[in-house]
Scaffold this active site. Structure first.
Site, PDB file in Angstrom:
ATOM      1  CG  HIS A  55      -1.999  -1.058   1.160  1.00 17.12           C
ATOM      2  ND1 HIS A  55      -3.173  -0.921   0.453  1.00 17.12           N
ATOM      3  CD2 HIS A  55      -2.040  -2.294   1.718  1.00 17.12           C
ATOM      4  CE1 HIS A  55      -3.903  -2.021   0.584  1.00 17.12           C
ATOM      5  NE2 HIS A  55      -3.235  -2.877   1.341  1.00 17.12           N
ATOM      6  CD  GLU A  82      -2.930  -9.188   6.009  1.00 22.15           C
ATOM      7  OE1 GLU A  82      -3.602  -8.928   5.006  1.00 22.15           O
ATOM      8  OE2 GLU A  82      -3.101  -8.598   7.108  1.00 22.15           O
ATOM      9  CG  ASP A 129      -3.085  -4.152   5.007  1.00 19.78           C
ATOM     10  OD1 ASP A 129      -2.177  -3.312   5.165  1.00 19.78           O
ATOM     11  OD2 ASP A 129      -4.154  -3.887   4.426  1.00 19.78           O
ATOM     12  CD  GLU A 130      -5.536  -5.909   1.365  1.00 20.39           C
ATOM     13  OE1 GLU A 130      -6.650  -6.439   1.210  1.00 20.39           O
ATOM     14  OE2 GLU A 130      -5.313  -4.704   1.112  1.00 20.39           O
ATOM     15  CG  LEU A 131       4.153  -8.469   0.871  1.00 22.18           C
ATOM     16  CD1 LEU A 131       4.725  -7.177   0.296  1.00 22.18           C
ATOM     17  CD2 LEU A 131       5.137  -9.136   1.821  1.00 22.18           C
TER      18      LEU A 131
END
EC number: 3.2.1.52
Length: 512
Positions: free
Chosen positions: A251, A354, A303-305
């Site tokens: 992000h 995560e 998050d969301e790597l």
């Protein structure tokens, strides 16, 4: 231990009479049967506290007058309730675990009293009192039904948040401060400010001004340093902590507009864990921001790597040199490093879940915020030694417009925990910003956030009765919000629904 004590005391809580606007439901109370009255022009307000609590309370009492007495009433020769005495026994900083308890007593006549350990508990007591006061348009007098009232109250959880995302759509300061006012009315005490993300970087830095200069949506959609201070101080004066989130390593596309060298050559979606300059810049930014964001906690995202972003020759070579066997371990290395940076400047880090899904290297002092739907993740975080915040995707995501307040009210963060429920700090509603901007922010948040607020404040003996038992009070609270200029949708609707037609704020039901 804290949660156990609150559960034990909550057995003394009684149902609030139907139609009463007390929201969230207090821990315990007694009420009478008398309708008494008070004249704001004759009401004496006195404070017993030392500075700076005294000054903060005086300001809060002025706000109370403006919010509780919104109509010009008839003058009375005498006011049955003629005084409000507010006392605070301690000066405390607004941080996690600050004492928010209060005791409110309103007699049929004479002196009403509000006592609290801290000014922040007194704030809550004033909001409760303002909900008890109504205006009689026939007599032109302010009244208080059900006197004498005696309320003893404190929250079930210390962390009750609203996440606001100003990176997907810019949210001006005036919007944020108005939202803080409404949060305080529902005893929501944390503004989780998701201030930067891939789409934009509106946060200023005195050390690295180039990030917002090049990373914001436009030159006018940025914050000044003074505006950050304004939001923090505005929240503090209303008992709302401002916890910023600076999401790394993913992000971060907006970072690349000014510093592409912080990313792997082939990918600009995640900071490069093998680049020492990444940690140097993160440290400089966090140190700079720590002077304006004074809360002990900072949120670091994680998050969301997209792991493929790190699948390149330099990072693979770095892994081999440091004995890192997988991309999950490399992610854990990164999390460990940035949590350590936060700790070194006196901050406790919060990270998304995560951090425990992909790795077991997350330092135990980090708070883990659970957003995935796996029911075992909360217990996993606690078993690993973490405090946790529960904000599940779906039930408590306010950008999910199809999720009703009833759905949100049914969620109990500690329902399935087998051990250490006291490590659950709380939770909140997440207002992600992809499809919301200043034009519809409040309408999307309210009244559904109120359901989460009561779930996190009120005793389980009350909330376990379910949404049907709470509906009348929520409808009254929605009217309370509207009367104070807060844009709240109908109780019977989904997120952002408009009224279906003419009708009272108490009688709208869209789900037929």
């Amino acid at each position: 231990m804290l949660t156990f004590v609150l559960y034990a005391v909550s057995t003394f809580a009684e149902p609030i009479p139907a139609g009463s606007p007390l929201w969230p439901h207090p821990l315990s109370y007694t009420a009478g049967t008398t309708r008494t009255s008070l004249d704001p022009n004759l009401l004496s307000l006195t404070v017993t506290a030392v500075e700076p609590a005294r000054g903060l309370l005086n300001s809060a009492l002025e706000r109370f007058r403006r919010q509780a007495f919104i109509h010009e009433g008839s003058e009375m020769k005498a006011s049955p309730v003629h005084s409000l005495e507010v006392s605070v026994s301690e000066n405390s900083e607004l941080q996690l675990h600050v004492d928010e308890s209060y005791v409110l007593h309103v007699p049929v006549s004479g002196v009403a009293t509000l006592s609290a350990t801290t000014v922040f508990g007194a704030y809550h007591g004033l909001h409760t009192l303002s909900q008890l006061i109504s205006f009689n348009f026939t007599s032109g007098c302010y009244e208080l039904e059900g006197a004498p009232w005696h309320i003893e109250d404190r929250p079930l959880y210390p962390h009750r948040e609203l996440l606001v995302d100003s990176s997907r759509h810019f949210e001006p300061v005036v919007v944020l401060t108005h939202l803080i006012d409404s949060m305080a009315m529902a005893k929501i005490n944390v503004l989780h400010w998701h201030i930067i993300d891939s789409q934009s970087f509106p946060a200023p830095s005195r050390i690295h001004p180039e990030f917002s200069e090049k990373g914001a949506f436009s030159a006018g959609e940025r914050y000044t340093w003074q505006e950050l201070q304004e939001v923090v101080e505005y929240g503090r004066a209303r008992g709302v902590r401002v916890v910023p989130e600076f999401d790394v390593p993913a992000h971060t596309d907006s970072w690349a507009k000014s510093h592409p060298e912080l990313f792997p050559m082939s990918c600009k979606a995640a900071l490069d864990p093998a680049n020492d300059m990444v940690y140097e810049v993160i440290g400089e930014l966090l140190q700079d921001w720590s002077e304006v964001f004074t809360d002990d906690v900072v949120h670091l995202g994680t998050d969301e790597l997209i792991e493929s972003c790190w699948n390149n020759t330099l990072d693979v070579t770095f892994m081999a040199a440091h004995g890192i066997e997988s991309f999950g371990d490399l992610f854990g290395y990164f999390v460990e490093k940035v949590v350590g940076i936060a700790n070194n400047i006196g901050k406790r880090a919060t990270v998304w879940d995560e951090s425990i899904i992909r790795s077991n290297r997350t330092p135990a002092n980090a708070v883990v915020q659970i957003w995935h739907g796996d029911p075992g993740l909360l217990q996993k975080a606690i078993t690993a030694g973490h405090d946790a915040v529960y904000t599940p995707d779906g039930p408590w995501y306010l950008d999910g417009l199809g999720v009703t307040w009833e759905d949100m009210y049914k969620i109990d963060p500690a329902a399935n925990l087998k051990e250490a429920p006291g490590r659950v700090l709380g939770g909140g509603g997440e207002m992600w910003g992809e499809t919301v901007d200043p034009s519809d922010l409040e309408l999307t948040v309210w009244p559904r956030l109120a359901a989460i607020a009561e779930r996190l404040w009120s005793p389980v003996s009350v909330t376990s009765q379910g949404p049907d038992a709470a509906r009348d009070r929520l409808e009254a609270f929605r009217c309370f919000l509207l009367q104070r200029g807060v844009g709240s949708g109908p109780v019977g609707g989904r997120g952002r629904d408009a009224p279906p037609g003419p009708g009272s704020c108490l009688q709208l039901d869209l789900l037929v």
